[in-house]
Design a protein around this motif. Structure first.
Motif, short mmCIF file in Angstrom:
data_model
loop_
_atom_site.label_atom_id
_atom_site.label_comp_id
_atom_site.label_asym_id
_atom_site.label_seq_id
_atom_site.Cartn_x
_atom_site.Cartn_y
_atom_site.Cartn_z
N ARG A 117 0.80 -1.22 0.00
CA ARG A 117 0.00 0.00 0.00
C ARG A 117 0.84 1.28 0.00
NH1 ARG A 117 -5.40 -0.94 1.39
NH2 ARG A 117 -5.82 -3.09 2.01
N VAL A 118 2.15 1.16 0.15
CA VAL A 118 3.00 2.35 0.21
C VAL A 118 3.02 3.00 -1.17
CG1 VAL A 118 5.34 3.21 0.60
CG2 VAL A 118 4.40 1.42 2.06
N GLY A 119 2.67 4.30 -1.23
CA GLY A 119 2.69 5.04 -2.48
C GLY A 119 4.00 5.76 -2.69
N THR A 120 4.25 6.12 -3.95
CA THR A 120 5.52 6.79 -4.26
C THR A 120 5.61 8.16 -3.62
OG1 THR A 120 4.53 7.64 -6.30
CG2 THR A 120 5.73 5.55 -6.44
N SER A 121 4.47 8.85 -3.48
CA SER A 121 4.51 10.19 -2.88
C SER A 121 4.89 10.16 -1.41
CB SER A 121 3.14 10.86 -3.05
OG SER A 121 2.12 10.12 -2.41
N GLU A 122 4.67 9.03 -0.72
CA GLU A 122 5.02 8.92 0.70
C GLU A 122 6.53 8.82 0.92
OE1 GLU A 122 2.78 6.01 2.87
OE2 GLU A 122 1.11 6.08 1.47
N ASN A 173 11.19 13.25 2.69
CA ASN A 173 11.23 12.80 4.10
C ASN A 173 9.88 13.03 4.81
OD1 ASN A 173 13.85 11.91 3.95
ND2 ASN A 173 14.75 13.68 4.96
N ARG A 174 8.81 12.70 4.13
CA ARG A 174 7.49 12.95 4.69
C ARG A 174 7.19 12.08 5.90
NH1 ARG A 174 3.77 13.80 -0.80
NH2 ARG A 174 4.86 15.69 -1.51
N TRP A 175 7.83 10.93 6.04
CA TRP A 175 7.60 10.07 7.19
C TRP A 175 8.23 10.63 8.47
CZ3 TRP A 175 10.83 9.16 3.14
CH2 TRP A 175 12.19 9.07 3.41
N ASN A 176 9.06 11.69 8.34
CA ASN A 176 9.66 12.33 9.50
C ASN A 176 9.08 13.71 9.79
OD1 ASN A 176 11.45 10.26 10.17
ND2 ASN A 176 12.98 10.99 8.70
N SER A 177 8.15 14.17 8.97
CA SER A 177 7.59 15.51 9.14
C SER A 177 6.52 15.49 10.24
CB SER A 177 7.00 16.00 7.82
OG SER A 177 5.91 15.19 7.43
N SER A 178 6.08 16.68 10.60
CA SER A 178 5.04 16.80 11.64
C SER A 178 3.69 16.30 11.14
CB SER A 178 4.94 18.26 12.09
OG SER A 178 4.64 19.11 10.98
N GLU A 179 3.48 16.28 9.83
CA GLU A 179 2.23 15.81 9.24
C GLU A 179 2.39 14.43 8.62
OE1 GLU A 179 1.05 18.76 6.46
OE2 GLU A 179 0.75 20.34 7.97
N ARG A 180 3.19 13.60 9.25
CA ARG A 180 3.50 12.28 8.67
C ARG A 180 2.29 11.35 8.65
NH1 ARG A 180 6.66 12.89 13.23
NH2 ARG A 180 5.94 11.83 15.11
N GLN A 186 0.52 12.59 5.40
CA GLN A 186 1.32 12.57 4.17
C GLN A 186 1.92 11.20 3.88
OE1 GLN A 186 4.23 15.69 4.42
NE2 GLN A 186 2.72 17.34 4.18
N ALA A 187 2.23 10.41 4.91
CA ALA A 187 2.82 9.08 4.71
C ALA A 187 2.18 8.09 5.68
CB ALA A 187 4.33 9.13 4.91
N PRO A 188 0.88 7.82 5.54
CA PRO A 188 0.21 6.94 6.51
C PRO A 188 0.68 5.49 6.46
CG PRO A 188 -1.27 7.48 4.70
CD PRO A 188 -0.05 8.31 4.50
N ASN A 189 0.95 4.98 5.25
CA ASN A 189 1.34 3.57 5.15
C ASN A 189 2.76 3.34 5.66
OD1 ASN A 189 -1.11 2.60 3.81
ND2 ASN A 189 -0.44 3.83 2.08
N VAL A 190 3.67 4.30 5.42
CA VAL A 190 5.02 4.17 5.96
C VAL A 190 4.98 4.22 7.49
CG1 VAL A 190 7.31 5.21 6.03
CG2 VAL A 190 6.04 5.16 3.89
N CYS A 191 4.15 5.08 8.04
CA CYS A 191 4.02 5.15 9.50
C CYS A 191 3.41 3.86 10.05
CB CYS A 191 3.15 6.34 9.89
SG CYS A 191 3.90 7.94 9.53
N ALA A 192 2.49 3.23 9.31
CA ALA A 192 1.91 1.97 9.75
C ALA A 192 2.96 0.86 9.78
CB ALA A 192 0.75 1.59 8.84
N ILE A 193 3.86 0.85 8.80
CA ILE A 193 4.93 -0.15 8.78
C ILE A 193 5.88 0.06 9.96
CG2 ILE A 193 6.96 -0.92 7.49
CD1 ILE A 193 5.43 -0.48 4.94
#
Length: 681
Positions: free
Chosen positions: A436-441, A445-452, A455-462
């Motif tokens: 489910r991880v998309g290229t935009s995620e 470095n969206r998985w490290n931003s304050s709005e992760r 912006q990167a929900p699937n990376v945060c789920a992993i």
């Protein structure tokens, strides 16, 4: 008599006679030949070198005493084909000495140097750093053909000059008895004289170099090239100091700047390899439909993977609609419209699940209101088909049925379940998150931003799943107070590692390893001591495979040599993307500060492409919801509780007891030694 002397000379100077016997006899015969012309002719035919044959011809005109004729063709040694040293030409007087006095064999260069006490040719080569014999022999062989061509050209020029000197008229037949050698010698003598000093009153043309001089010039240039090549090999072997490294780095920067000199018709910067290095957003969008752009397919692929790092979906769609409107009139190009529709098909199929609803509505309105009236139903139906099918989650069909799950009749703990089935359920769950991880995620470095989370929900789920499984493994071991139960649980987790390795779930391997190598578990020496040796060896193999030294070198080599399906460890890709993001600017340096750095996007696209490659092949396994929920909702300890419980299970050894144990092992520090000493005193 002269006949007897000639016969004796021919018999004594046969080809088989040694040189030591020839030279004394030759000295006597030279004196007798002054009054005997027949003897002189016989000696001439037997001993005269080819280069001096012109001197020994009868009735030959002797050149002026102050003039040195040009040297003949180069002579080479018979052994190694090296050019011999040339002796300066010595003019002989017709009254005091006969020309036959110079027909004795000349000594070679090395013989003359040894006789005069000078260094030989080999010693000079070693001392001066000149080319070796093999190198100079190769030069001589290469220049031999050039010498022949130069000699022929010089003869033609000499003949033309001689005919021009005589007014273009040929000499009478009676004068031909003097041979052509004398005419050639006169022409060479005339050419060698300075302008204005020739025999005629008019000024002569500039001197023409002889073939030997040209050949020597060619050989000299080749020797210089050989010396330069040897010097370059010598200096390249010397290690560079700091200044040399700095100069080399500056030269590399200049080369990189030179790659950005060329521009295309769209205004983008293109390197010498044909790749786009940067440009504005409008220029990059124009490159998508430029048929003259090299590697346009590769450029489109990079653009689709990384456009979210420098623009938004609304802005991109507005620019695409503007390009379509520009090419709808009478002056518009239909090929651009076709390429734009093809790009939209790729755009929708690749990013359908990450596109917001308002973008999908704008796309459908654009197809129905603009594409259909202009280009008909042929193009519009294709886009509508992609929009309708994109909402359907494509399920892959397998030829073989999935293996049946291995479940116990009654389950009291996790150890009652086969480790293979636990590994299967972990793999199914983690592959579904990874797919489910998309290229935009993966951009900016969206998985490290304050709005992760948005912006990167699937990376945060992993990442959350990784932390949960690691803490769950630690909790399974720490909730067992008995040592034997802990050893049994530790062996079970190592078997679980082996099954995950067989399923090629490298992300699951890293989760289990993170739990087993944590401080709370790794310090339990008594528990690790009871584990079987084979299982310990298997644990060390997996630990070496996932070792992070050398930027996870072992893991990268392994994953590139196996076939999917697999679940890669996503932490490696996140690390690579972080380095690319922090080491490269978003825009090019001045004077192109408004140009997007597309080279940075190309580096990020190469990492994202590998992630997408492993998302295409799913696992053919059955999902057991009950077991998956048990794993996902297992109780875990906090970090502080983990270490506190670990200290309760296996407390630290007292430092004073450790010192006493060490002292008791030594001879002079034992208690018995001190008791004996006290009794003696």
């Amino acid at each position: 008599s002269s006949s007897s002397s000639s016969s004796s000379c021919s018999s004594a100077l046969s080809p088989g006679s040694p040189a030591s016997a020839v030279r004394p006899f030759l000295y006597l015969e030279k004196r007798r030949s002054k009054s005997d012309p027949e003897l002189a002719n016989s000696l001439q035919s037997m001993f005269a070198p080819p280069a001096r044959a012109a001197m020994l011809v009868p009735n030959l005109e002797v050149p002026d005493a102050n003039h040195t004729p040009p040297a003949g063709p180069p002579r080479f040694n018979e052994v190694d084909r090296r050019p011999l040293r040339r002796q300066p030409f010595q003019q002989h007087s017709t009254t005091n000495q006969h020309p036959l006095g110079s027909i004795a064999p000349e000594p070679t260069g090395d013989e003359e140097a040894m006789a005069n006490g000078e260094p030989t040719r080999d010693e000079e080569v070693v001392a001066s750093g000149e080319p070796t014999r093999d190198e100079e022999a190769a030069v001589a062989d290469e220049s031999r053909q050039q010498v022949t061509q130069l000699g022929q050209r010089h003869d033609n020029e000499t003949r033309d000059h001689s005919s021009a000197e005589h007014g273009g008229s040929q000499a009478p037949a009676a004068s031909c008895s003097r041979t052509t050698t004398s005419a050639t010698h006169r022409s060479v003598e005339t050419l060698a004289m300075p302008p204005g000093l020739s025999g005629s009153g008019s000024a002569s043309p500039d001197p023409v170099p002889s073939s030997a001089e040209r050949a020597e010039d060619v050989r000299g240039r080749q020797r210089e090239r050989l010396r330069a090549r040897r010097r370059s090999r010598f200096y390249s072997s010397i290690p560079m100091d700091r200044n040399d490294k700095l100069e080399q780095a500056m030269a590399k920067v200049q080369q990189e700047k030179a790659l950005l000199d060329t521009t295309s018709s769209n205004g983008v910067l293109i390197g010498k390899t044909g790749r786009v290095h940067g440009g504005t957003l409008d220029q990059l969008i124009a490159c998508l439909f430029d048929s003259k752009l090299r590697n346009r397919a590769a450029f489109t692929s990079v653009f689709l993977r990384t456009y979210a790092s420098f623009t938004t979906d609304n802005e991109l769609l507005s620019n695409l609609i503007a390009v379509y409107d520009e090419n709808c009139g009478a002056t518009g190009r239909r090929s651009v419209r076709f390429m734009l529709v093809a790009f939209l098909k790729l755009y929708i199929s690749k990013h359908y699940f990450s596109l917001p609803n308002d973008i999908l509505e704008r796309l459908q309105q654009f197809v129905e209101c603009k594409v259909c009236p202009v280009d008909g139903h042929l193009l519009s139906d294709r886009l509508l088909l992609v929009l309708n099918k994109g909402s359907m989650d494509r399920q892959r069909t397998f030829i073989e049925s999935a293996p049946s799950p291995v479940l116990p009749k009654k389950m009291f703990s996790i150890t009652d379940v086969n480790p293979l089935e636990v590994a299967r359920q972990i793999t199914i769950h983690e592959y579904d998150l990874f797919r489910r991880v998309g290229t935009s995620e993966l951009l900016n470095n969206r998985w490290n931003s304050s709005e992760r989370q948005s912006q990167a929900p699937n990376v945060c789920a992993i990442i959350s799943r990784f932390n949960h499984i690691s803490d769950w493994i630690v909790s399974l071991l720490l909730e067992l107070p008995k040592l034997s139960k802990r050893v049994q649980m530790l062996e079970y987790t190592i078997r679980l590692l082996q099954e995950l390795r067989k399923l090629q779930n490298f992300h699951g391997l890293m989760e289990i390893l993170a739990g087993l190598t944590s401080t709370a578990i790794f310090r339990l020496h008594k528990t690790w001591k009871g584990v079987d040796r084979k299982l310990k060896a298997s644990f060390e193999e997996v630990r070496e495979l996932m070792n992070q030294t050398g930027s996870c070198k072992n893991y990268r080599e392994t994953i590139h040599n196996i076939e999917p399906p697999l679940v890669p460890y996503i932490g490696v890709y996140l690390t690579d993307l972080t380095f690319i993001e922090e080491a490269n600017p978003n825009f090019l340096p001045p004077p192109n500060q408004n140009y997007i750095n597309f080279q940075k996007r190309r580096l990020a696209a190469s990492v994202i492409q590998e992630v997408e490659q492993y998302q295409q092949t799913p696992y053919n396994l059955q999902h057991v919801e009950k077991l998956d929920n048990y794993i996902s909702t297992g109780t875990v300890f906090s970090d502080e509780d983990q270490y506190r419980v670990s200290l309760i299970l296996e407390p630290r050894e007292d430092t004073t007891k450790k010192q006493e144990n060490r002292r008791s092992k030594t001879k002079f520090g034992s208690k018995r030694f001190h008791k004996d000493m006290n009794a003696t005193l």
